[in-house]
Structure formats: C-alpha cells, structure tokens
Design a protein around this motif. Structure first.
Motif, mmCIF file in Angstrom:
data_model
loop_
_atom_site.group_PDB
_atom_site.id
_atom_site.type_symbol
_atom_site.label_atom_id
_atom_site.label_comp_id
_atom_site.label_asym_id
_atom_site.label_seq_id
_atom_site.Cartn_x
_atom_site.Cartn_y
_atom_site.Cartn_z
ATOM 1 N N ARG A 137 0.785 -1.229 0.000
ATOM 2 C CA ARG A 137 0.000 0.000 0.000
ATOM 3 C C ARG A 137 0.820 1.284 0.000
ATOM 4 N N VAL A 138 2.083 1.188 0.380
ATOM 5 C CA VAL A 138 2.890 2.396 0.549
ATOM 6 C C VAL A 138 3.914 2.529 -0.578
ATOM 7 N N PRO A 139 4.018 3.711 -1.197
ATOM 8 C CA PRO A 139 5.045 3.908 -2.222
ATOM 9 C C PRO A 139 6.430 3.599 -1.680
ATOM 10 N N GLN A 140 7.260 3.083 -2.549
ATOM 11 C CA GLN A 140 8.549 2.575 -2.130
ATOM 12 C C GLN A 140 9.460 3.656 -1.530
ATOM 13 N N TYR A 141 9.332 4.857 -2.050
ATOM 14 C CA TYR A 141 10.222 5.905 -1.537
ATOM 15 C C TYR A 141 9.879 6.283 -0.097
ATOM 16 N N MET A 142 8.625 6.075 0.298
ATOM 17 C CA MET A 142 8.271 6.312 1.688
ATOM 18 C C MET A 142 8.788 5.201 2.582
ATOM 19 N N ILE A 143 8.737 3.981 2.074
ATOM 20 C CA ILE A 143 9.296 2.863 2.831
ATOM 21 C C ILE A 143 10.796 3.056 3.013
ATOM 22 N N ALA A 144 11.457 3.505 1.939
ATOM 23 C CA ALA A 144 12.895 3.783 2.021
ATOM 24 C C ALA A 144 13.165 4.765 3.156
ATOM 25 N N SER A 145 12.408 5.834 3.182
ATOM 26 C CA SER A 145 12.586 6.842 4.219
ATOM 27 C C SER A 145 12.372 6.228 5.597
ATOM 28 N N TYR A 146 11.325 5.426 5.731
ATOM 29 C CA TYR A 146 11.042 4.770 7.002
ATOM 30 C C TYR A 146 12.195 3.871 7.443
ATOM 31 N N LEU A 147 12.825 3.233 6.472
ATOM 32 C CA LEU A 147 13.928 2.326 6.790
ATOM 33 C C LEU A 147 15.249 3.066 6.960
ATOM 34 N N GLY A 148 15.239 4.352 6.699
ATOM 35 C CA GLY A 148 16.433 5.148 6.899
ATOM 36 C C GLY A 148 17.419 5.101 5.752
ATOM 37 N N VAL A 149 16.932 4.863 4.536
ATOM 38 C CA VAL A 149 17.810 4.900 3.362
ATOM 39 C C VAL A 149 17.163 5.733 2.251
ATOM 40 N N THR A 150 17.929 6.017 1.219
ATOM 41 C CA THR A 150 17.395 6.737 0.066
ATOM 42 C C THR A 150 16.591 5.782 -0.808
ATOM 43 N N PRO A 151 15.713 6.325 -1.647
ATOM 44 C CA PRO A 151 14.960 5.470 -2.579
ATOM 45 C C PRO A 151 15.885 4.675 -3.497
ATOM 46 N N GLU A 152 16.966 5.307 -3.911
ATOM 47 C CA GLU A 152 17.924 4.602 -4.777
ATOM 48 C C GLU A 152 18.513 3.392 -4.056
ATOM 49 N N ALA A 153 18.893 3.599 -2.811
ATOM 50 C CA ALA A 153 19.493 2.506 -2.041
ATOM 51 C C ALA A 153 18.504 1.363 -1.886
ATOM 52 N N LEU A 154 17.245 1.687 -1.606
ATOM 53 C CA LEU A 154 16.249 0.627 -1.432
ATOM 54 C C LEU A 154 16.037 -0.125 -2.740
ATOM 55 N N SER A 155 16.024 0.625 -3.824
ATOM 56 C CA SER A 155 15.876 -0.014 -5.131
ATOM 57 C C SER A 155 17.003 -1.025 -5.361
ATOM 58 N N ARG A 156 18.211 -0.643 -4.980
ATOM 59 C CA ARG A 156 19.358 -1.549 -5.159
ATOM 60 C C ARG A 156 19.311 -2.729 -4.191
ATOM 61 N N ILE A 157 18.851 -2.469 -2.992
ATOM 62 C CA ILE A 157 18.702 -3.565 -2.021
ATOM 63 C C ILE A 157 17.730 -4.603 -2.574
ATOM 64 N N ARG A 158 16.605 -4.131 -3.100
ATOM 65 C CA ARG A 158 15.609 -5.047 -3.660
ATOM 66 C C ARG A 158 16.200 -5.856 -4.812
ATOM 67 N N LYS A 159 16.976 -5.180 -5.628
ATOM 68 C CA LYS A 159 17.618 -5.859 -6.758
ATOM 69 C C LYS A 159 18.570 -6.949 -6.255
ATOM 70 N N ARG A 160 19.380 -6.589 -5.277
ATOM 71 C CA ARG A 160 20.311 -7.551 -4.666
ATOM 72 C C ARG A 160 19.564 -8.771 -4.142
ATOM 73 N N LEU A 161 18.442 -8.542 -3.485
ATOM 74 C CA LEU A 161 17.709 -9.630 -2.845
ATOM 75 C C LEU A 161 17.089 -10.590 -3.863
ATOM 76 N N LEU A 162 16.832 -10.111 -5.073
ATOM 77 C CA LEU A 162 16.215 -10.958 -6.091
ATOM 78 C C LEU A 162 17.213 -11.982 -6.631
ATOM 79 N N SER A 163 18.483 -11.631 -6.647
ATOM 80 C CA SER A 163 19.465 -12.536 -7.253
ATOM 81 C C SER A 163 20.110 -13.452 -6.239
#
Lengths: 191, 191
Positions: free
Chosen positions: B165-191
């Motif tokens: 339900r929550v846009p990813q950039y808000m989740i990133a902020s909640y987790l204490g990282v930038t949207p770019e960093a979260l995007s890369r974390i997600r990518k890392r986790l897929l492989s």
DNA sequence: TTTACTTCTTGACTTAGGTCAAGAAATCAT
DNA sequence: ATGATTTCTTGACCTAAGTCAAGAAGTAAA
C-alpha cells in the motif's frame, strides 16, 4: 539515609505521602555491585526496576561476539530491561557495573501490587512509561536522522560526565559506530 | 457502529464496563481525511490521540527539505505525536493521510480527566505508554543493530500489507535509506 | 489513448564508515 | 618503577550507501 534519593526521585513524578512511602520503603532492597559485576544477563527475566544511588552501569547486548551498548545509567537514574520486565519474557540485555555501584531494587510483584492498591502508584507507572517513551524516541530520532559525528557532538554536550567516565570504545558502541570510526570522528572535530 | 473498533481496542488493554464506555463514548470525535490531507503539521501541539478505523497515514518530519518517515499507521492502530501530546509542546511531526481515512479522536483534556476519575483509565494510560515503549524499543534496536537490507527483509515479513500500500520511496525513508538505495537492495535480494 | 505526472531503476562517481593489523598511549598490578 | 593489560590511534583497503542525473515504468487525468 540510603533511600532518600529514590524517595526524592519518586516525588518528582507523584506526590508521595508518608503513608505511601511507609508502605513502599520495606519493599526496597539495597544492592552493591563491584565494577565488572553483572546485575542481569541475557536470558534472565528482568524482575526488578533498579535505581542508581551511586556508580555507573551499562546495558548492552551481544551479537556475533560483539558488545552493543544500548544505554548508560548513573546517579539518580532509573533502569531496567523494561521490555523483559513488562512482558515477563527472557531479556537480551546484560546490565553491568562500569564503576562500583550502590543500587536500590524494587521487584515486579511488589510494583504490580502497588499499581492495584495505590492509585498514585498507577499514575507513577504511567508517567514513568511515558517518560521512558520520550527518552527512547529522542534516541531513536538521533540514530535515524543524525550522522555519527552529530551524535557524538550531542552526546558530548548532553553527557559531558559520561565522556569522562566511560571508555571511548563503549561510547562508540552506544553511538552505533566502531571505536576506530569514533577515533577518526574525534580527530576530524579537532581540526 | 462507528466506535465499535475503538471499543474493542480499549478492551484489549482493560476491562471496559458499560459505565466506563458510556462515559467515554460522548467524548469521541469522528474525523474523515482525504488522501494527502494532514491531521497535524510541524509546530502544532498535538491535542488528540487518534485511532484509525480505516485508511493509512504516515508520520514524518522535514529536515533540509527532505521528508523523514517515522511511522505508518493503519486500521486498528493508535497514533499521535505522543511526545508533543505528553509534554504539551509544539511537535516536529506531520501526520498525513496516504489513503482516505476514517479516524476517531480523543482530546487531551478528556483523557486527563478520565485518568483522574476512572482508575481503569489510568491503567490504560500506563499500559498504552508501556506498549508504545516496547514498540519503539524494537524499532530502535532495528535501526541501530541491523543493516538496511535486514530492516527491509523484516519489514516485508512483518508488514506485507504496507509493502503493497505504501510507495517505495516512503518505505525507504522509514527504513532510513534513500529510494535509490532501497531499489538496489531489492535488486540484490532478487538474485 | 494520449499526455502529464509520479514513482522506480540504473549508471557514474564520491564518501563515510567497516575491517584488519600494527603500534602508541594510558592504566593497572606487582 | 616495571611489565602486563587495556584502550586508543593510525594506515591501507573495501564496501555500502549517498548524490546527481537521466531515463524507464507505472498511474492518473483529459
């Protein structure tokens, strides 16, 4: 006398009548701890709240053989593994004396009895939990939104006493960095 | 009816007699908020605790023009800028609807009155503060001792609903990282 | 369905902090 | 005092996340 400090502490939160105090006083236990001794270890269910008359303690937990300091407690501060205490589950915390300590303990059952019997005490419990909530919120925001450097600057300002009394590697842990990093931060700040 | 949810919520913490409930009910206020509307802004003294009947909100603060999300709140959760609410000082938080919301509000004065008049309610206040303390302690430890990657994994596990339900950039902020960093974390986790 | 806007991803580069290792400085015990 | 232990500093190297910028993907509105 030896319970004067905690009486005064309680009085900051609620009016403490002589009756209330005379009821509470017999339940207080005086405990001495030598430097390096532990009040509590991982796996213990925290069964007391502790008031520090004298000395200095750290709360920490261990993960991958490394110590992570969560808090320091010194004179006239109130401490416990509150999560373990409230939920009655084994805690993850160690509580250890950094200096020789004189402590005043009050056990869970007594506190619960007082909650139900003394209305003022129920209120004390609420105020205490609220106070702890505010404390930990501040720390939360600091960890999330401030750099290690800023955290060190603030810590130096707010707790100059601890800067003197606590080894630097423990402060580093408390601030969420390695000792090496803190050493470099300090060097940066001097220039 | 519209206050059933909050009644049930209260009942989880304390027995709620019909008398207590009839006393409390008239003080409850129903508020609707459209997506994007704010319940509170920086500088406001938080004057209500809020219960979410329906919808989704975020608490955040702004620093250097950037939004820092501190918490999300959704159905059957209790929220407020508790620090501002308790200390009666202007808060730093914004509270904003991410989805259309139906909220139940209870104001400070009423709560204080109930604390002094209804013993059960004093206890509710204590339990609530204790509960919030435990909640925030968990978040604290997560921020301090876990990597952003670990935090994202845990968040996905614990709040799969919010991941949806929550846009990813808000989740990133909640987790204490930038949207770019979260995007890369997600990518890392897929492989 | 086309356009506009928001959100997400990717690349290139920078930087702060982590790790490992060695040695200096300070503290403690004998 | 002397040696042993603990604590602190520094260097070299590595890595994850930050920043800036561009473009892709997704969503909402006309």
């Amino acid at each position: 006398m030896v319970f004067d400090q905690i009486k005064k502490y309680y009085s900051n939160f609620i009016p403490m009548s002589d009756d209330d105090w005379n009821l509470l006083k017999p339940a207080l236990r005086l405990v001495h701890l030598k430097k390096g001794e532990k009040l509590q270890s991982e796996g213990d269910i925290c069964n007391d709240v502790t008031f520090c008359n004298k000395g200095l303690l750290k709360c920490y937990h261990i993960k991958d053989d490394k110590e992570y300091v969560e808090a320091f407690f010194t004179e006239n501060e109130y401490l416990s593994d509150y999560t373990s205490f409230l939920l009655r589950i084994p805690g993850k915390l160690y509580i250890e004396a950094i200096e020789d300590c004189e402590l005043v303990l009050l056990d869970y059952d007594t506190i619960q009895t007082f909650y139900s019997r003394v209305d003022n005490f129920q209120k004390f419990g609420r105020l205490m939990a609220e106070f702890l909530f505010i404390q930990i919120s501040l720390r939360n925001n600091s960890l999330l939104f401030e750099s290690p450097e800023k955290r060190y600057i603030n810590f130096s300002k707010n707790r100059p006493d601890l800067i003197q009394r606590v080894p630097q590697y423990m402060i580093a842990s408390y601030l969420g960095v390695t000792p090496e990093a803190l050493s470099r931060i300090r060097k940066r700040l001097l220039s």
